[in-house]
Structures are given as structure tokens and as C-alpha cells.
Design a protein around this motif. Structure first.
Motif, mmCIF file in Angstrom:
data_model
loop_
_atom_site.group_PDB
_atom_site.id
_atom_site.type_symbol
_atom_site.label_atom_id
_atom_site.label_comp_id
_atom_site.label_asym_id
_atom_site.label_seq_id
_atom_site.Cartn_x
_atom_site.Cartn_y
_atom_site.Cartn_z
ATOM 1 N N LEU A 1 -7.623 2.325 0.958
ATOM 2 C CA LEU A 1 -6.787 2.838 -0.244
ATOM 3 C C LEU A 1 -5.821 1.877 -0.790
ATOM 4 C CD1 LEU A 1 -5.424 5.168 -1.945
ATOM 5 C CD2 LEU A 1 -3.923 5.909 -0.114
ATOM 6 N N ALA A 2 -5.279 0.627 0.074
ATOM 7 C CA ALA A 2 -4.462 -0.232 -0.737
ATOM 8 C C ALA A 2 -5.535 -1.161 -1.496
ATOM 9 C CB ALA A 2 -3.863 -1.241 0.434
ATOM 10 N N ALA A 3 -6.556 -1.275 -1.040
ATOM 11 C CA ALA A 3 -7.588 -2.151 -1.751
ATOM 12 C C ALA A 3 -8.009 -1.434 -3.153
ATOM 13 C CB ALA A 3 -8.614 -2.389 -0.947
ATOM 14 N N ALA A 4 -8.019 -0.156 -3.128
ATOM 15 C CA ALA A 4 -8.346 0.528 -4.413
ATOM 16 C C ALA A 4 -7.245 0.427 -5.180
ATOM 17 C CB ALA A 4 -8.815 1.946 -3.846
ATOM 18 N N LEU A 5 -6.167 0.504 -4.704
ATOM 19 C CA LEU A 5 -5.087 0.576 -5.740
ATOM 20 C C LEU A 5 -5.193 -1.012 -6.475
ATOM 21 C CD1 LEU A 5 -2.531 2.483 -3.582
ATOM 22 C CD2 LEU A 5 -3.636 3.095 -5.834
ATOM 23 N N ASP A 6 -4.944 -2.028 -5.442
ATOM 24 C CA ASP A 6 -5.151 -3.264 -5.912
ATOM 25 C C ASP A 6 -6.380 -3.669 -6.794
ATOM 26 O OD1 ASP A 6 -2.989 -4.139 -4.648
ATOM 27 O OD2 ASP A 6 -4.213 -5.066 -2.799
#
Length: 153
Positions: A142-147
């Protein structure tokens, strides 16, 4: 490769043990209605199981998505431009952030049966919400998708 329209999507489904509890609620209703006869017993079994299953299903229907430059968490839709740093929380940190470290102004999509979480700072000065707490089974993704959504915007 995931489609670009939805780089991340997760449904916070209820654990399997909850479905056993739904059946047990139906059995309890059947036992309560046992003195009224077989038809009432069967109605209690079916009705109790169905009602508790609907409740478990609706509670487990919360979704987290990153779509079109926005984070959609339950009913909240937040543009990624208003989001700051994402902090991956292990089970112990997640427990702390949903209890004694929690801020009453924060938006929390909390499911206690999901041990890990992601805390995302809100950078919009007009928004009094300090951060978004999201229960998620895959906080790194999820953090990677937000980035990725932030860099694409």
C-alpha cells in the motif's frame, strides 16, 4: 503486472472464524425458539445465521484502494497530493497507534483482526486530520502504491 487504473485494492474481509460464530448464533437462536416447535427452531436457525452473516459481511466489506490519484479508504476519498509520508506499522506499533498513541482527530479505518497497519500523514494545512490509520494486510505494498500514485500525479 497490475492494471494502472487500480495499483492497489484490498477488502478487509472478516476472518473465517467469524463465519463459525455466525453459525453458532443461528444455533443459539434455534435453541431459544425450541420450546415453540420445530418450525420455530428451523426459523431461528436460518434467521439467526442469516442476520449474523449479513452483519459480519458488512463489517468485512471495507475497502482500501488507490485509484486515479486518490486514496479511497472506506467512505473517505483523499487525494494523494494531500498525503505525506507513509509509515508501515508492525503488529506491536499498530496496536500502540490504535490505542494510547492515537489522536482523536485522526481518520481510522480500523479492523482489530488485521494486525498490521499503515499510518499516512496528512499534509493539507486546511485539514485538521493529522494522519490516516489504515488496517491493512500488506502495508508495504500500500505504501508503494501511494508513492507511485504521488509520483504519477
Amino acid at each position: 503486472m497490475q492494471p494502472s487504473a487500480s495499483p492497489y485494492e484490498e477488502r478487509l474481509t472478516a476472518p473465517r472464524s467469524w463465519w463459525l460464530v455466525c453459525l453458532l448464533v443461528g444455533v443459539s437462536m434455534a435453541l431459544i425458539l425450541l420450546p415453540f416447535g420445530t418450525l420455530a427452531l428451523l426459523g431461528g436457525l436460518a434467521g439467526g445465521t442469516a442476520v449474523s452473516a449479513v452483519v459480519a459481511s458488512s463489517y468485512g466489506s471495507a475497502r482500501i484502494r488507490v485509484v486515479g490519484g486518490s486514496l479511497i479508504a472506506g467512505d473517505a476519498r483523499i487525494p494523494v497530493s494531500a498525503l505525506g509520508e507513509a509509515h508501515v506499522l508492525d503488529p506491536e506499533e499498530a496496536r500502540a497507534w490504535r490505542s494510547f498513541k492515537a489522536d482523536a482527530r485522526a481518520h481510522m479505518l480500523l479492523r482489530a483482526y488485521v494486525p498490521t497497519a499503515l499510518r499516512v500523514d496528512i499534509t493539507d494545512p486546511a485539514d485538521p486530520t493529522p494522519y490516516v490509520y489504515l488496517s491493512t494486510r500488506d502495508p508495504e505494498r500500500l505504501a508503494a502504491a501511494l508513492d507511485a500514485a504521488r509520483t504519477a500525479a
